[in-house]
Scaffold this motif. Sequence first.
Motif, PDB file in Angstrom:
ATOM      1  N   PHE A  57      57.158  30.227  49.440  1.00 17.73           N
ATOM      2  CA  PHE A  57      56.318  29.591  50.465  1.00 17.73           C
ATOM      3  C   PHE A  57      55.454  28.490  49.861  1.00 17.73           C
ATOM      4  O   PHE A  57      55.221  27.455  50.490  1.00 17.73           O
ATOM      5  CB  PHE A  57      55.438  30.640  51.138  1.00 17.73           C
ATOM      6  CG  PHE A  57      54.443  30.053  52.099  1.00 17.73           C
ATOM      7  CD1 PHE A  57      54.859  29.568  53.334  1.00 17.73           C
ATOM      8  CD2 PHE A  57      53.110  29.955  51.758  1.00 17.73           C
ATOM      9  CE1 PHE A  57      53.949  29.015  54.226  1.00 17.73           C
ATOM     10  CE2 PHE A  57      52.194  29.411  52.638  1.00 17.73           C
ATOM     11  CZ  PHE A  57      52.606  28.939  53.870  1.00 17.73           C
ATOM     12  N   ALA A  58      54.978  28.705  48.619  1.00 19.25           N
ATOM     13  CA  ALA A  58      54.141  27.698  47.968  1.00 19.25           C
ATOM     14  C   ALA A  58      54.895  26.387  47.794  1.00 19.25           C
ATOM     15  O   ALA A  58      54.317  25.302  47.912  1.00 19.25           O
ATOM     16  CB  ALA A  58      53.650  28.214  46.612  1.00 19.25           C
ATOM     17  N   GLY A  59      56.198  26.465  47.526  1.00 20.52           N
ATOM     18  CA  GLY A  59      56.988  25.247  47.399  1.00 20.52           C
ATOM     19  C   GLY A  59      57.063  24.467  48.699  1.00 20.52           C
ATOM     20  O   GLY A  59      56.939  23.234  48.713  1.00 20.52           O
ATOM     21  N   VAL A  60      57.264  25.173  49.805  1.00 19.43           N
ATOM     22  CA  VAL A  60      57.291  24.515  51.114  1.00 19.43           C
ATOM     23  C   VAL A  60      55.928  23.900  51.415  1.00 19.43           C
ATOM     24  O   VAL A  60      55.834  22.767  51.915  1.00 19.43           O
ATOM     25  CB  VAL A  60      57.676  25.526  52.213  1.00 19.43           C
ATOM     26  CG1 VAL A  60      57.602  24.879  53.594  1.00 19.43           C
ATOM     27  CG2 VAL A  60      59.082  26.071  51.954  1.00 19.43           C
ATOM     28  N   ASP A  87      50.030  26.421  40.598  1.00 22.91           N
ATOM     29  CA  ASP A  87      51.070  26.090  39.619  1.00 22.91           C
ATOM     30  C   ASP A  87      52.222  25.314  40.256  1.00 22.91           C
ATOM     31  O   ASP A  87      52.704  24.315  39.694  1.00 22.91           O
ATOM     32  CB  ASP A  87      51.597  27.369  38.964  1.00 22.91           C
ATOM     33  CG  ASP A  87      50.570  28.020  38.051  1.00 22.91           C
ATOM     34  OD1 ASP A  87      49.642  27.316  37.609  1.00 22.91           O
ATOM     35  OD2 ASP A  87      50.685  29.230  37.793  1.00 22.91           O
ATOM     36  N   VAL A  88      52.680  25.769  41.428  1.00 25.21           N
ATOM     37  CA  VAL A  88      53.794  25.088  42.084  1.00 25.21           C
ATOM     38  C   VAL A  88      53.388  23.682  42.509  1.00 25.21           C
ATOM     39  O   VAL A  88      54.154  22.719  42.343  1.00 25.21           O
ATOM     40  CB  VAL A  88      54.274  25.909  43.297  1.00 25.21           C
ATOM     41  CG1 VAL A  88      55.289  25.124  44.118  1.00 25.21           C
ATOM     42  CG2 VAL A  88      54.882  27.228  42.839  1.00 25.21           C
ATOM     43  N   THR A  89      52.184  23.544  43.063  1.00 20.16           N
ATOM     44  CA  THR A  89      51.715  22.224  43.501  1.00 20.16           C
ATOM     45  C   THR A  89      51.540  21.287  42.325  1.00 20.16           C
ATOM     46  O   THR A  89      51.907  20.106  42.389  1.00 20.16           O
ATOM     47  CB  THR A  89      50.378  22.363  44.260  1.00 20.16           C
ATOM     48  OG1 THR A  89      50.555  23.286  45.345  1.00 20.16           O
ATOM     49  CG2 THR A  89      49.937  21.033  44.815  1.00 20.16           C
ATOM     50  N   SER A  97      54.940  20.049  41.142  1.00 19.67           N
ATOM     51  CA  SER A  97      55.559  19.077  42.044  1.00 19.67           C
ATOM     52  C   SER A  97      54.775  17.767  42.100  1.00 19.67           C
ATOM     53  O   SER A  97      55.299  16.747  42.564  1.00 19.67           O
ATOM     54  CB  SER A  97      55.663  19.670  43.450  1.00 19.67           C
ATOM     55  OG  SER A  97      54.383  19.964  43.969  1.00 19.67           O
ATOM     56  N   MET A  98      53.542  17.788  41.630  1.00 23.09           N
ATOM     57  CA  MET A  98      52.700  16.592  41.687  1.00 23.09           C
ATOM     58  C   MET A  98      52.987  15.632  40.525  1.00 23.09           C
ATOM     59  O   MET A  98      52.899  14.414  40.678  1.00 23.09           O
ATOM     60  CB  MET A  98      51.231  17.019  41.651  1.00 23.09           C
ATOM     61  CG  MET A  98      50.248  15.934  42.008  1.00 23.09           C
ATOM     62  SD  MET A  98      48.581  16.644  42.080  1.00 23.09           S
ATOM     63  CE  MET A  98      47.698  15.273  42.833  1.00 23.09           C
ATOM     64  N   ILE A  99      53.360  16.177  39.384  1.00 25.03           N
ATOM     65  CA  ILE A  99      53.528  15.349  38.191  1.00 25.03           C
ATOM     66  C   ILE A  99      54.564  14.244  38.384  1.00 25.03           C
ATOM     67  O   ILE A  99      54.315  13.087  38.012  1.00 25.03           O
ATOM     68  CB  ILE A  99      53.861  16.225  36.970  1.00 25.03           C
ATOM     69  CG1 ILE A  99      52.640  17.064  36.584  1.00 25.03           C
ATOM     70  CG2 ILE A  99      54.296  15.370  35.777  1.00 25.03           C
ATOM     71  CD1 ILE A  99      52.883  18.013  35.439  1.00 25.03           C
ATOM     72  N   ALA A 127      54.892  14.269  29.991  1.00 25.18           N
ATOM     73  CA  ALA A 127      53.819  14.774  30.857  1.00 25.18           C
ATOM     74  C   ALA A 127      53.891  16.289  31.009  1.00 25.18           C
ATOM     75  O   ALA A 127      52.876  16.990  30.887  1.00 25.18           O
ATOM     76  CB  ALA A 127      53.902  14.102  32.225  1.00 25.18           C
ATOM     77  N   ASN A 128      55.080  16.809  31.280  1.00 23.86           N
ATOM     78  CA  ASN A 128      55.235  18.258  31.395  1.00 23.86           C
ATOM     79  C   ASN A 128      55.004  18.953  30.055  1.00 23.86           C
ATOM     80  O   ASN A 128      54.404  20.032  30.001  1.00 23.86           O
ATOM     81  CB  ASN A 128      56.629  18.598  31.917  1.00 23.86           C
ATOM     82  CG  ASN A 128      56.739  18.393  33.412  1.00 23.86           C
ATOM     83  OD1 ASN A 128      55.884  18.825  34.171  1.00 23.86           O
ATOM     84  ND2 ASN A 128      57.799  17.733  33.851  1.00 23.86           N
ATOM     85  N   GLY A 129      55.466  18.325  28.987  1.00 20.37           N
ATOM     86  CA  GLY A 129      55.328  18.932  27.667  1.00 20.37           C
ATOM     87  C   GLY A 129      53.884  19.145  27.265  1.00 20.37           C
ATOM     88  O   GLY A 129      53.525  20.186  26.696  1.00 20.37           O
ATOM     89  N   LYS A 130      53.029  18.173  27.558  1.00 21.31           N
ATOM     90  CA  LYS A 130      51.618  18.309  27.192  1.00 21.31           C
ATOM     91  C   LYS A 130      50.942  19.437  27.969  1.00 21.31           C
ATOM     92  O   LYS A 130      50.094  20.159  27.431  1.00 21.31           O
ATOM     93  CB  LYS A 130      50.896  16.977  27.400  1.00 21.31           C
ATOM     94  CG  LYS A 130      51.215  15.934  26.334  1.00 21.31           C
ATOM     95  CD  LYS A 130      50.495  14.632  26.600  1.00 21.31           C
ATOM     96  CE  LYS A 130      50.585  13.693  25.398  1.00 21.31           C
ATOM     97  NZ  LYS A 130      51.949  13.391  24.983  1.00 21.31           N
ATOM     98  N   ILE A 131      51.310  19.591  29.226  1.00 23.85           N
ATOM     99  CA  ILE A 131      50.718  20.674  30.014  1.00 23.85           C
ATOM    100  C   ILE A 131      51.237  22.029  29.545  1.00 23.85           C
ATOM    101  O   ILE A 131      50.469  22.994  29.415  1.00 23.85           O
ATOM    102  CB  ILE A 131      50.992  20.458  31.509  1.00 23.85           C
ATOM    103  CG1 ILE A 131      50.142  19.287  32.019  1.00 23.85           C
ATOM    104  CG2 ILE A 131      50.692  21.716  32.318  1.00 23.85           C
ATOM    105  CD1 ILE A 131      50.275  18.987  33.484  1.00 23.85           C
ATOM    106  N   TYR A 132      52.521  22.114  29.258  1.00 24.87           N
ATOM    107  CA  TYR A 132      53.050  23.385  28.764  1.00 24.87           C
ATOM    108  C   TYR A 132      52.500  23.719  27.387  1.00 24.87           C
ATOM    109  O   TYR A 132      52.338  24.892  27.036  1.00 24.87           O
ATOM    110  CB  TYR A 132      54.581  23.351  28.751  1.00 24.87           C
ATOM    111  CG  TYR A 132      55.182  23.466  30.123  1.00 24.87           C
ATOM    112  CD1 TYR A 132      54.852  24.535  30.959  1.00 24.87           C
ATOM    113  CD2 TYR A 132      56.062  22.511  30.605  1.00 24.87           C
ATOM    114  CE1 TYR A 132      55.383  24.637  32.225  1.00 24.87           C
ATOM    115  CE2 TYR A 132      56.599  22.606  31.884  1.00 24.87           C
ATOM    116  CZ  TYR A 132      56.256  23.676  32.686  1.00 24.87           C
ATOM    117  OH  TYR A 132      56.782  23.780  33.947  1.00 24.87           O
TER     118      TYR A 132
END
Length: 271
Positions: free
Chosen positions: A67-70, A124-126, A129-131, A143-148
């Motif tokens: 649901f969070a994805g929707v 987390d889902v938002t 999907s925002m990046i 960008a994803n690597g720095k957050i992970y």
Amino acid sequence: MRLELRGIWRLANYRLLWGAATISSFGSQVSQIAIPLLAVITLHASPLQMGVLAAAQNAAVPVFGLFAGVLADRRRRMPLLVFADLARALLLLSIPLAWWTDQLSIALLIVVAFLSGAFGVVFDVTRQSMIPTMVDRNQLVDANGKIYLSETASDLVGPGLAGAMVQLLGAPVAILIDAVSYLASATLLVRMKLVEQISNAAPWSLRIIGREIAEGYRTVMSIPILQRMSLSVAAGNLFESARNAVLILFMTRELDFSASLVGIIYAIGGA
């Protein structure tokens, strides 16, 4: 001497999102340790109660994940992130308040654990999907690597920090500090300057939401590597949750470990 920012750090919105995500990750780690320790040490929870509490902490992902994805597709994402942070802060604030007024109970901890986990899923889902809307395609991995990397650091440092805070300040104060961390995350997010475009063409209804969830599920299951990864993660989470339900209980009552030592052991597991 002025610090020169390079690469993706030049993007102010990304810096704010990264800072908020980092703070949120550390806050989640503190809650994961401090709430069970509060149940064991202060409320003398039984093994059954600890099992229900562990289930509540982990149930939000399968219940709210799809649901969070929707939701993230249909609403402006920055307000969603802020709302998720504020909701978690208010939920966690109820714990020290209940402790202060002598109204603390296992039932309250279970409700707070479940709902804060639900809003954590929304965050987390938002955020994920925002990046892609904030950076160029060739910057997406960075960008994803720095957050992970920040999330990995929280896995290493967060449990030990939570254990030390519970040992020195008490679990209610540790949870209060965690609530403040979510407020700090929300403060960073509201400083973002974004122009978000959302489509209002498709109306809201349970049938439409259910159809979109089913489409997403079928897509994942139709790709062999994603299907196997999903099943692997689900199996891992199942047995990890079963272990966590009794691990803190075992360490504190059978082995007489202190809260700080429990945090250190979890930090070693994070490594």
